[in-house]
Design an enzyme around this catalytic site. Structure first.
Site, PDB file in Angstrom:
ATOM      1  N   LYS A 299     -37.048 -15.517   3.064  1.00 44.09           N
ATOM      2  CA  LYS A 299     -38.321 -16.018   2.551  1.00 44.09           C
ATOM      3  C   LYS A 299     -39.297 -14.942   2.059  1.00 44.09           C
ATOM      4  O   LYS A 299     -40.236 -15.257   1.324  1.00 44.09           O
ATOM      5  CB  LYS A 299     -39.033 -16.832   3.653  1.00 44.09           C
ATOM      6  CG  LYS A 299     -38.402 -18.181   3.917  1.00 44.09           C
ATOM      7  CD  LYS A 299     -38.875 -19.206   2.913  1.00 44.09           C
ATOM      8  CE  LYS A 299     -38.008 -20.418   2.843  1.00 44.09           C
ATOM      9  NZ  LYS A 299     -36.879 -20.328   1.894  1.00 44.09           N
ATOM     10  N   TYR A 387     -34.539 -23.857   2.690  1.00 45.35           N
ATOM     11  CA  TYR A 387     -33.844 -22.692   2.128  1.00 45.35           C
ATOM     12  C   TYR A 387     -34.063 -22.572   0.625  1.00 45.35           C
ATOM     13  O   TYR A 387     -34.291 -21.478   0.101  1.00 45.35           O
ATOM     14  CB  TYR A 387     -32.342 -22.778   2.449  1.00 45.35           C
ATOM     15  CG  TYR A 387     -31.652 -21.442   2.391  1.00 45.35           C
ATOM     16  CD1 TYR A 387     -31.564 -20.632   3.515  1.00 45.35           C
ATOM     17  CD2 TYR A 387     -31.116 -20.971   1.201  1.00 45.35           C
ATOM     18  CE1 TYR A 387     -30.951 -19.385   3.455  1.00 45.35           C
ATOM     19  CE2 TYR A 387     -30.498 -19.726   1.132  1.00 45.35           C
ATOM     20  CZ  TYR A 387     -30.428 -18.942   2.271  1.00 45.35           C
ATOM     21  OH  TYR A 387     -29.827 -17.711   2.200  1.00 45.35           O
TER      22      TYR A 387
HETATM   23  C1  LIG Z   1     -33.350  -5.640   4.499  1.00 46.79           C
HETATM   24  C2  LIG Z   1     -34.275  -6.654   3.946  1.00 46.79           C
HETATM   25  C3  LIG Z   1     -33.737  -7.835   3.453  1.00 46.79           C
HETATM   26  C4  LIG Z   1     -34.585  -8.780   2.914  1.00 46.79           C
HETATM   27  N1  LIG Z   1     -34.031  -9.940   2.436  1.00 46.79           N
HETATM   28  C5  LIG Z   1     -34.824 -10.855   1.844  1.00 46.79           C
HETATM   29  C6  LIG Z   1     -34.271 -12.024   1.207  1.00 46.79           C
HETATM   30  O1  LIG Z   1     -33.049 -12.238   1.194  1.00 46.79           O
HETATM   31  N2  LIG Z   1     -35.125 -12.883   0.603  1.00 46.79           N
HETATM   32  C7  LIG Z   1     -36.473 -12.645   0.594  1.00 46.79           C
HETATM   33  O2  LIG Z   1     -37.210 -13.479   0.007  1.00 46.79           O
HETATM   34  N3  LIG Z   1     -37.030 -11.556   1.160  1.00 46.79           N
HETATM   35  C8  LIG Z   1     -36.254 -10.649   1.784  1.00 46.79           C
HETATM   36  N4  LIG Z   1     -36.798  -9.492   2.308  1.00 46.79           N
HETATM   37  C9  LIG Z   1     -38.246  -9.283   2.248  1.00 46.79           C
HETATM   38  C10 LIG Z   1     -38.697  -8.737   0.903  1.00 46.79           C
HETATM   39  O3  LIG Z   1     -38.004  -7.566   0.571  1.00 46.79           O
HETATM   40  C11 LIG Z   1     -40.217  -8.467   0.949  1.00 46.79           C
HETATM   41  O4  LIG Z   1     -40.837  -9.611   1.478  1.00 46.79           O
HETATM   42  C12 LIG Z   1     -40.798  -8.133  -0.416  1.00 46.79           C
HETATM   43  O5  LIG Z   1     -40.437  -6.833  -0.821  1.00 46.79           O
HETATM   44  C13 LIG Z   1     -42.321  -8.253  -0.418  1.00 46.79           C
HETATM   45  O6  LIG Z   1     -42.847  -7.792  -1.652  1.00 46.79           O
HETATM   46  P1  LIG Z   1     -44.264  -7.050  -1.691  1.00 46.79           P
HETATM   47  O7  LIG Z   1     -44.489  -6.727  -3.120  1.00 46.79           O
HETATM   48  O8  LIG Z   1     -45.248  -7.859  -0.959  1.00 46.79           O
HETATM   49  O9  LIG Z   1     -44.074  -5.738  -0.834  1.00 46.79           O
HETATM   50  P2  LIG Z   1     -43.178  -4.451  -1.135  1.00 46.79           P
HETATM   51  O10 LIG Z   1     -41.937  -4.809  -1.863  1.00 46.79           O
HETATM   52  O11 LIG Z   1     -43.040  -3.741   0.159  1.00 46.79           O
HETATM   53  O12 LIG Z   1     -44.086  -3.601  -2.145  1.00 46.79           O
HETATM   54  C14 LIG Z   1     -45.240  -2.925  -1.701  1.00 46.79           C
HETATM   55  C15 LIG Z   1     -45.453  -1.720  -2.588  1.00 46.79           C
HETATM   56  O13 LIG Z   1     -46.668  -1.091  -2.177  1.00 46.79           O
HETATM   57  C16 LIG Z   1     -46.494   0.310  -2.231  1.00 46.79           C
HETATM   58  N5  LIG Z   1     -47.465   0.907  -1.319  1.00 46.79           N
HETATM   59  C17 LIG Z   1     -47.442   0.960   0.021  1.00 46.79           C
HETATM   60  N6  LIG Z   1     -48.547   1.572   0.489  1.00 46.79           N
HETATM   61  C18 LIG Z   1     -49.270   1.937  -0.580  1.00 46.79           C
HETATM   62  C19 LIG Z   1     -50.504   2.592  -0.748  1.00 46.79           C
HETATM   63  N7  LIG Z   1     -51.230   3.021   0.299  1.00 46.79           N
HETATM   64  N8  LIG Z   1     -50.964   2.791  -2.010  1.00 46.79           N
HETATM   65  C20 LIG Z   1     -50.270   2.358  -3.092  1.00 46.79           C
HETATM   66  N9  LIG Z   1     -49.083   1.729  -2.977  1.00 46.79           N
HETATM   67  C21 LIG Z   1     -48.593   1.512  -1.746  1.00 46.79           C
HETATM   68  C22 LIG Z   1     -45.047   0.535  -1.839  1.00 46.79           C
HETATM   69  O14 LIG Z   1     -44.567   1.768  -2.363  1.00 46.79           O
HETATM   70  C23 LIG Z   1     -44.352  -0.679  -2.461  1.00 46.79           C
HETATM   71  O15 LIG Z   1     -43.802  -0.400  -3.734  1.00 46.79           O
HETATM   72  C24 LIG Z   1     -35.989  -8.539   2.865  1.00 46.79           C
HETATM   73  C25 LIG Z   1     -36.531  -7.354   3.360  1.00 46.79           C
HETATM   74  C26 LIG Z   1     -35.685  -6.407   3.897  1.00 46.79           C
HETATM   75  C27 LIG Z   1     -36.273  -5.125   4.419  1.00 46.79           C
END
Ligand SMILES: Cc1cc2nc3c(=O)[nH]c(=O)nc-3n(C[C@H](O)[C@H](O)[C@H](O)COP(=O)(O)OP(=O)(O)OC[C@H]3O[C@@H](n4cnc5c(N)ncnc54)[C@H](O)[C@@H]3O)c2cc1C
Length: 392
Positions: A299, A387
């Site tokens: 999710k 799902y």
């Molecule tokens: C092993 C694994 C498997 C997963 N499988 C699934 C799945 O099958 N389906 C699913 O829906 N989700 C899955 N997830 C979760 C999913 O990867 C995350 O929920 C998703 O990446 C969230 O996106 P986001 O943009 O919120 O955060 P992120 O992808 O973490 O992006 C945040 C960004 O902020 C940047 N950042 C951090 N701090 C700073 C700062 N101080 N200043 C500037 N930039 C900063 C980082 O470099 C990063 O690029 C999985 C996660 C993991 C670890």
């Protein structure tokens, strides 16, 4: 010393899927933004994470003009296998709810979003350092250091914290309430060079714990098995990893995984976390910065995309139509879905993992739950709905 100051409508801290999709949706609405990220785009592109997209996430990518590549190159999955007591049971999403999900790695989602923002002339500042949100009440101000060591300031109408699960921006929300649940296990994740073992994902509950068999390409596969949070990934040889996975998947049907060299191994601890509200003054939070879920329900990425879809609407109403009250509706609109996803992820996790110290009663109860689920149309439909994603 702070040198240049730039002005934009929305400053977005974090250029992962949440930050980039928001920037794209705002661009489509005619609102300019600046995206700041402390990692380089190449680093993000190489980080393997999510793989499963809900139906509405796929639509968002394809229909908002990011890219249709997910439909051409992603794998449509019309169901999953639930495997327990050595037998597989198919949950047929199409028959139960008329929906599918798509296997399309997060690395590809990022690539599509990044290319779309570059194509549309987006202001993306990757590889910066020391980002700092310094004002969120009357207006938004963010500072960062560029690749040459020069300090910059971005002044904006709004700032969005999309900086992932270790978010620094969420500390600025005042007052805030945090809800957390820790789990006494983690996932041992491997990327292996081998042909696919099955056409769809297999979620397995074995006496020794959970395992998930997922695919990436025709030659590279992603697999996970439950382990202790302090497990040392380097202490596991390829043979030991395969033996553990084969044991968890074994059954009377003689199913065997296709084996090959292990390319990557990592231990992934996880937890459930929600912070509310998702807004403070001119600061809004989105994606993992506001909430994280155990990966069992697939999710996290989907929730991040769902957040920014709602957020883009609220920002558009506030900035283009002067309706500031729209910003007040963001938390309630986003958080309702967040808690549904929290429950779904918790439910899938506790149903399929072995709790340390589980008794015979716990084991039999868990098998009873799984048997009820697969033998009940209502139970299977509940899983299929969650799902593939509740309609947005
Ligand atoms: C092993 C694994 C498997 C997963 N499988 C699934 C799945 O099958 N389906 C699913 O829906 N989700 C899955 N997830 C979760 C999913 O990867 C995350 O929920 C998703 O990446 C969230 O996106 P986001 O943009 O919120 O955060 P992120 O992808 O973490 O992006 C945040 C960004 O902020 C940047 N950042 C951090 N701090 C700073 C700062 N101080 N200043 C500037 N930039 C900063 C980082 O470099 C990063 O690029 C999985 C996660 C993991 C670890």
């Amino acid at each position: 010393m702070t040198q240049p100051t730039s002005r934009t409508r929305v400053a977005i801290v974090g250029g992962g899927p949440a930050g980039l999709m928001l920037s794209h949706l705002l661009h489509v609405a005619g609102i300019e933004s600046v995206v700041l990220d402390t990692r380089t785009a190449e680093e993000i592109e190489a980080t393997h994470r999510a793989g499963i997209l809900e139906r509405d996430s796929v639509r968002l990518l394809a229909e908002s003009g990011v890219s249709g590549r997910v439909l051409a190159e992603g794998h449509e999955h019309q169901g999953i296998e639930l495997r327990f007591a050595g037998t597989s049971h198919r949950i047929d999403f199409q028959r139960l709810v008329g929906a599918s999900c798509w296997l399309y790695p997060q690395t590809e989602v990022f690539l599509d979003l990044h290319r779309a923002r570059v194509r549309d002339g987006g202001d993306l500042r990757y590889g910066v350092a020391s980002t700092e949100v310094i004002e969120v009440l009357d207006r938004a101000r963010v500072r960062y250091t560029d690749l040459d060591g020069l300090r910059h300031e971005v002044v904006a109408d709004l700032v969005v914290g999309a900086d992932g699960s270790r978010s620094a921006t969420r500390a600025l929300v005042d007052p805030r309430r945090q809800y957390t649940r820790e789990y006494p296990f983690a996932w041992f994740g491997v990327l292996v060079e081998a042909p696919p073992s099955a056409p769809e994902l297999i979620y397995t509950r074995a006496p020794s714990g959970f395992a998930l068999i997922s695919r990436r390409t025709d030659t590279v596969q992603r697999m996970y098995f439950q382990c202790a949070p302090d497990e040392d990934a380097d202490a596991w040889s390829d043979d030991r990893i395969w033996s553990e996975l084969q044991t968890r998947l074994a059954g009377d049907d003689g199913f065997r995984l296709q084996e090959g060299p292990v390319l990557e191994r990592t231990v992934l601890p996880f937890r459930s976390f929600v912070q509310t509200p998702m807004r403070h003054g001119r600061l809004m939070l989105a994606g993992d910065a506001a909430h994280t879920v155990p990966p069992t329900g697939a999710k996290g990425l989907n929730l991040a995309l769902a957040d920014v879809r709602v957020l883009a609407e609220c920002v558009e109403r506030a900035l283009l139509r002067g309706d500031d009250a729209a910003l007040d509706t963001y938390t309630d609109r986003a958080v309702a879905r967040v808690w549904r996803a929290q429950h779904f992820s918790y439910w899938m996790t506790t149903m399929l993992h072995r709790l340390p110290g589980a008794t015979d009663f716990d084991e039999q109860r868990q098998l009873g739950e799984l048997t009820s689920l697969v033998s009940s149309e209502a139970g299977s439909t509940y899983l299929a709905e969650g799902y593939t994603g509740w309609p947005q």
